[in-house]
Design a protein around this motif. Sequence first.
Motif, mmCIF file in Angstrom:
data_model
loop_
_atom_site.group_PDB
_atom_site.id
_atom_site.type_symbol
_atom_site.label_atom_id
_atom_site.label_comp_id
_atom_site.label_asym_id
_atom_site.label_seq_id
_atom_site.Cartn_x
_atom_site.Cartn_y
_atom_site.Cartn_z
ATOM 1 N N ALA A 103 0.844 -1.203 0.000
ATOM 2 C CA ALA A 103 0.000 0.000 0.000
ATOM 3 C C ALA A 103 0.879 1.252 0.000
ATOM 4 C CB ALA A 103 -0.938 -0.015 1.195
ATOM 5 N N PRO A 104 1.599 1.503 -1.093
ATOM 6 C CA PRO A 104 2.502 2.649 -1.126
ATOM 7 C C PRO A 104 1.794 3.999 -0.995
ATOM 8 C CG PRO A 104 2.362 1.620 -3.287
ATOM 9 C CD PRO A 104 1.636 0.727 -2.319
ATOM 10 N N ASP A 105 0.490 4.021 -1.189
ATOM 11 C CA ASP A 105 -0.263 5.257 -0.975
ATOM 12 C C ASP A 105 -0.457 5.549 0.512
ATOM 13 O OD1 ASP A 105 -1.850 2.890 -1.114
ATOM 14 O OD2 ASP A 105 -3.657 4.126 -1.076
ATOM 15 N N GLU A 106 -0.264 4.536 1.365
ATOM 16 C CA GLU A 106 -0.438 4.709 2.805
ATOM 17 C C GLU A 106 0.870 4.855 3.561
ATOM 18 O OE1 GLU A 106 -3.254 2.369 4.855
ATOM 19 O OE2 GLU A 106 -4.454 2.003 3.065
ATOM 20 N N HIS A 107 1.920 4.170 3.082
ATOM 21 C CA HIS A 107 3.226 4.294 3.731
ATOM 22 C C HIS A 107 4.324 4.163 2.692
ATOM 23 C CE1 HIS A 107 2.336 -0.042 3.967
ATOM 24 N NE2 HIS A 107 1.363 0.267 4.778
ATOM 25 N N ASP A 108 5.463 4.748 3.003
ATOM 26 C CA ASP A 108 6.557 4.744 2.037
ATOM 27 C C ASP A 108 7.675 3.759 2.377
ATOM 28 O OD1 ASP A 108 7.698 6.141 4.152
ATOM 29 O OD2 ASP A 108 7.772 8.047 3.086
ATOM 30 N N ALA A 109 7.544 3.056 3.503
ATOM 31 C CA ALA A 109 8.555 2.064 3.878
ATOM 32 C C ALA A 109 7.962 1.063 4.861
ATOM 33 C CB ALA A 109 9.770 2.738 4.497
ATOM 34 N N VAL A 110 8.495 -0.143 4.815
ATOM 35 C CA VAL A 110 8.168 -1.211 5.754
ATOM 36 C C VAL A 110 9.505 -1.771 6.211
ATOM 37 C CG1 VAL A 110 7.160 -3.514 5.987
ATOM 38 C CG2 VAL A 110 5.991 -1.784 4.606
ATOM 39 N N ALA A 111 9.710 -1.905 7.530
ATOM 40 C CA ALA A 111 11.006 -2.380 8.017
ATOM 41 C C ALA A 111 10.848 -3.118 9.342
ATOM 42 C CB ALA A 111 11.968 -1.205 8.181
ATOM 43 N N TRP A 112 11.819 -4.003 9.587
ATOM 44 C CA TRP A 112 11.903 -4.739 10.843
ATOM 45 C C TRP A 112 12.861 -4.015 11.778
ATOM 46 C CZ3 TRP A 112 8.721 -8.691 11.804
ATOM 47 C CH2 TRP A 112 8.138 -9.351 10.720
ATOM 48 N N PHE A 113 12.520 -3.979 13.073
ATOM 49 C CA PHE A 113 13.340 -3.303 14.065
ATOM 50 C C PHE A 113 13.501 -4.171 15.304
ATOM 51 C CE2 PHE A 113 11.366 0.066 11.586
ATOM 52 C CZ PHE A 113 12.455 0.869 11.282
ATOM 53 N N GLY A 114 14.723 -4.158 15.857
ATOM 54 C CA GLY A 114 14.995 -4.790 17.137
ATOM 55 C C GLY A 114 14.879 -3.773 18.249
ATOM 56 N N THR A 115 14.942 -4.243 19.473
ATOM 57 C CA THR A 115 14.786 -3.383 20.647
ATOM 58 C C THR A 115 15.742 -2.188 20.620
ATOM 59 O OG1 THR A 115 14.100 -5.285 21.960
ATOM 60 C CG2 THR A 115 14.796 -3.343 23.178
ATOM 61 N N SER A 116 16.991 -2.413 20.287
ATOM 62 C CA SER A 116 17.985 -1.333 20.326
ATOM 63 C C SER A 116 17.708 -0.236 19.303
ATOM 64 C CB SER A 116 19.391 -1.894 20.120
ATOM 65 O OG SER A 116 19.505 -2.451 18.822
#
Length: 138
Positions: A103-116
């Motif tokens: 859904a590029p009209d809703e967000h420009d990136a998708v990413a995984w993140f760790g606690t730090s």
Amino acid sequence: MTISADDSGPARIVTGVLRDGDRVLLVHRSAGRRWFRDVWDLPGGHVDEGEEPTQSLVRELREELGITASEPSGPPMREIRGATFHMRIWLVDDWTGTPVNAAPDEHDAVAWFGTSQLGGLRLAHEPLLPMLTAVLAE
């Protein structure tokens, strides 16, 4: 920041915390959006008329990330209420497919993140940081 609601009351929002081991998936809301601009947020969206919130979550994850999640059987892990919205958040540990930005009209990136990495992000809602940190500590 506000989310608009109609005459029926606060906007009903559903979101999912996708957890894969020691990381969580977040979506970046672009600067051009009307609400919650230039922040990292949970994937999800509005509950459509006649839909159960759990059905909405499955639909939103499919539309935004291209994945198939099972409908949650239990209550949400967290709820956040604002003047114009009521957001329910479910933990999602199991799905099929690989999350992508469907859904590029809703967000420009998708990413995984760790606690730090979470502390350095500009998040859409202040309660997300302690909640995500706790989810990753489980």
